[in-house]
Design a protein around this motif. Structure first.
Motif, PDB file in Angstrom:
ATOM      1  N   THR A   1       4.613   6.270  -0.044  1.00 59.34           N
ATOM      2  CA  THR A   1       5.233   6.374   1.284  1.00 59.34           C
ATOM      3  C   THR A   1       4.388   5.719   2.365  1.00 59.34           C
ATOM      4  O   THR A   1       4.846   5.549   3.489  1.00 59.34           O
ATOM      5  N   ASP A   2       3.147   5.358   2.025  1.00 56.10           N
ATOM      6  CA  ASP A   2       2.273   4.748   3.021  1.00 56.10           C
ATOM      7  C   ASP A   2       1.251   3.870   2.311  1.00 56.10           C
ATOM      8  O   ASP A   2       0.746   4.227   1.247  1.00 56.10           O
ATOM      9  N   LEU A   3       0.972   2.737   2.907  1.00 53.54           N
ATOM     10  CA  LEU A   3      -0.020   1.813   2.349  1.00 53.54           C
ATOM     11  C   LEU A   3      -1.387   2.200   2.903  1.00 53.54           C
ATOM     12  O   LEU A   3      -1.675   1.985   4.075  1.00 53.54           O
ATOM     13  N   ASN A   4      -2.215   2.806   2.058  1.00 53.32           N
ATOM     14  CA  ASN A   4      -3.479   3.348   2.559  1.00 53.32           C
ATOM     15  C   ASN A   4      -4.545   2.271   2.714  1.00 53.32           C
ATOM     16  O   ASN A   4      -4.367   1.119   2.330  1.00 53.32           O
ATOM     17  N   ASN A   5      -5.676   2.676   3.298  1.00 52.68           N
ATOM     18  CA  ASN A   5      -6.766   1.739   3.589  1.00 52.68           C
ATOM     19  C   ASN A   5      -7.361   1.120   2.337  1.00 52.68           C
ATOM     20  O   ASN A   5      -7.876   0.002   2.372  1.00 52.68           O
ATOM     21  N   LEU A   6      -7.311   1.864   1.225  1.00 50.24           N
ATOM     22  CA  LEU A   6      -7.854   1.342  -0.024  1.00 50.24           C
ATOM     23  C   LEU A   6      -7.155   0.038  -0.404  1.00 50.24           C
ATOM     24  O   LEU A   6      -7.797  -0.944  -0.786  1.00 50.24           O
TER      25      LEU A   6
END
Length: 480
Positions: free
Chosen positions: A236-241
């Motif tokens: 649901t979200d593109l994280n910083n990783l």
């Protein structure tokens, strides 16, 4: 008391969580048969969940089930046989479960089992008579106490819940696949010979996933892109990783410039094009402005202060390219010099406004590389952001009329003794003309000071700041 000396690290356990484990531990050693029976029932459930239990749990189940036998329904001889079998099984688990099998006595000494208990086992295994019921029961009670000391109490201090976060797992797979895609993409662009071990690992990964052998690097790139699409569907979200992998000096921020005919620079056309499919995929999944904000972080955040100017410039160029592509979405005839994005199901209007506000409230010299594209982004909208209007006006004024330091006046320039500034000598009918007249004489006005009737031009200006001082004309004053 490990699960097995051949296995290290995390293992599957049959208890639901650490609270359930502690409840069983509490019930076993409460000297309350009802609570011990509850503990035994749960131990049996654990046995059904995982037939191969850890030695401490298996041994406890054997001994506790024997101690809770209803002696009224068994003769002493029958009980002695049951106790003997239980004690033998427990001791074999606790002292003989070793890869390097030695004498039982040596192993028992190492595990701090008393000699009398070893002798009791020897009599059970090799004697003509089974030991007395009293001795057997004493051995079983000692074994339960020994398990408390060697397994339950030490484990109670370190046991903790370990949850498998499916989202985190997908994020890790996504980041690893994205890294593989970026590395292979850059290597193919630069015509580098890809490390053979790396290619073999990729082949193994793709073979495991697709059940077929893939050897051509360009086919691998396409398959990795399909895999990325599958993972992006699950989050649901593109994280910083993931963003850190993409917005790095090994991927998008790799310095690849080319000189244009007008003397400016841009991202190398071929380098830009190799990322088009990935950027389009991210756009389809709704992550365009997550990427834009990450690129803008490289420009303004202190976290990236060790990045070279060329790296920051590359980030600014990518922002410019993506903004141009967004502005071209509604156009039918798109130039080859623009990244071709397909229309996304997601409405980016709110994210575009937030990004616009973030950029306009910042102060960075790299804005010049994508300011025009930012201003054009919402030109087709019915209303403009107030900040955009101010910035457009400031930019237009700056380009048409260069305002030097000598033309910006302060109150220190006001000469109160100048008779030409007396209000009753002046006629304000024509503020734009070179002269100001009254009935008695003609006065040449300096135009430094003029009475303003319409104060709307100061709307939006901070207190003490004139309209010509905002935006690009005065770099030390930020629009707020």
């Amino acid at each position: 008391m490990a699960f097995s000396q051949k296995h290290t690290g995390l293992i599957l356990v049959p208890w639901f969580n650490s609270d359930e484990w502690r409840y069983v531990y509490h019930c076993i050693y409460q000297n309350d048969k009802e609570k011990q029976r509850k503990a035994l029932d749960i131990l049996k459930i654990w046995k059904c969940r995982n037939p191969v239990l850890s030695t401490g749990v298996e041994g406890t189940l054997i001994l506790l089930e024997t101690l809770l036998l209803d002696s009224e329904h068994f003769s002493d001889e029958h009980l002695s046989q049951l106790y003997s079998i239980a004690l033998m099984r427990f001791l074999n688990l606790s002292a003989a479960n070793s890869e390097k099998q030695g004498s039982f006595s040596k192993t028992s000494i190492k595990n701090e089992l008393p000699k009398w208990l070893v002798n009791l086992r020897h009599d059970i295994a090799h004697g003509h008579q089974i030991p007395s019921l009293f001795n057997l029961k004493m051995g079983i009670e000692f074994g339960l106490s020994w398990l408390n000391e060697k397994y339950w109490e030490p484990q109670s201090k370190i046991i903790k819940d370990y949850h498998i976060d499916e989202t985190a797992t997908v994020d890790n797979h996504l980041a690893n696949t994205l890294k593989a895609y970026c590395n292979l993409n850059v290597a193919l662009f630069e015509n580098q010979e890809v490390d053979s071990e790396y290619i073999e690992n990729l082949k193994s990964f793709l073979n495991k996933k697709l059940k077929k052998n893939v050897t051509h690097p360009y086919v691998m790139v396409d398959i990795l892109l399909e895999t990325l699409s599958e993972y992006l569907e699950q989050i649901t979200d593109l994280n910083n990783l993931c963003l850190d992998v993409l917005v790095s000096k090994e991927a998008l921020l790799k310095s690849k410039f080319e000189a244009l005919e007008n003397g400016t620079e841009a991202i190398h056309k071929n380098f830009r094009n190799v990322w088009q499919k990935l950027l389009n995929l991210l756009h389809q999944q709704g992550y365009t402005f997550a990427l834009l904000n990450k690129l803008f972080d490289v420009i303004v955040d202190i976290e990236y202060c060790n990045f070279m100017d060329s790296t920051r410039k590359m980030a600014a160029f990518w922002i410019n390219e993506i903004l141009i592509s967004l502005s071209s979405l509604k156009e039918t005839d798109v130039s080859d010099d623009v990244i071709r994005l397909e229309a996304s199901k997601k409405n980016y209007a709110e994210e575009a406004k937030q990004f616009q506000e973030r950029v306009l409230n910042s102060n960075s010299g790299y804005l010049k590389y994508f300011l025009d594209s930012l201003l054009k982004l919402n030109q087709n909208e019915e209303t403009f952001n107030d900040d955009v209007i101010s910035l457009i006006k400031a930019k237009s004024d700056f380009e048409n009329t260069h305002v030097g330091v000598e033309t910006i006046y302060t109150v220190d320039d006001l000469n109160l003794n100048d008779p030409n500034l007396l209000e009753d000598h002046l006629d304000y009918s024509d503020l734009n003309g070179p002269h100001v007249t009254n009935s008695s004489r003609v006065i040449t006005a300096t135009n430094k000071w003029r009475k303003i009737e319409d104060t709307s031009i100061f709307r939006g200006c901070p207190l003490g700041v004139l309209p010509h001082q905002i935006g690009q004309k005065h770099p030390f004053i930020a629009i707020s």
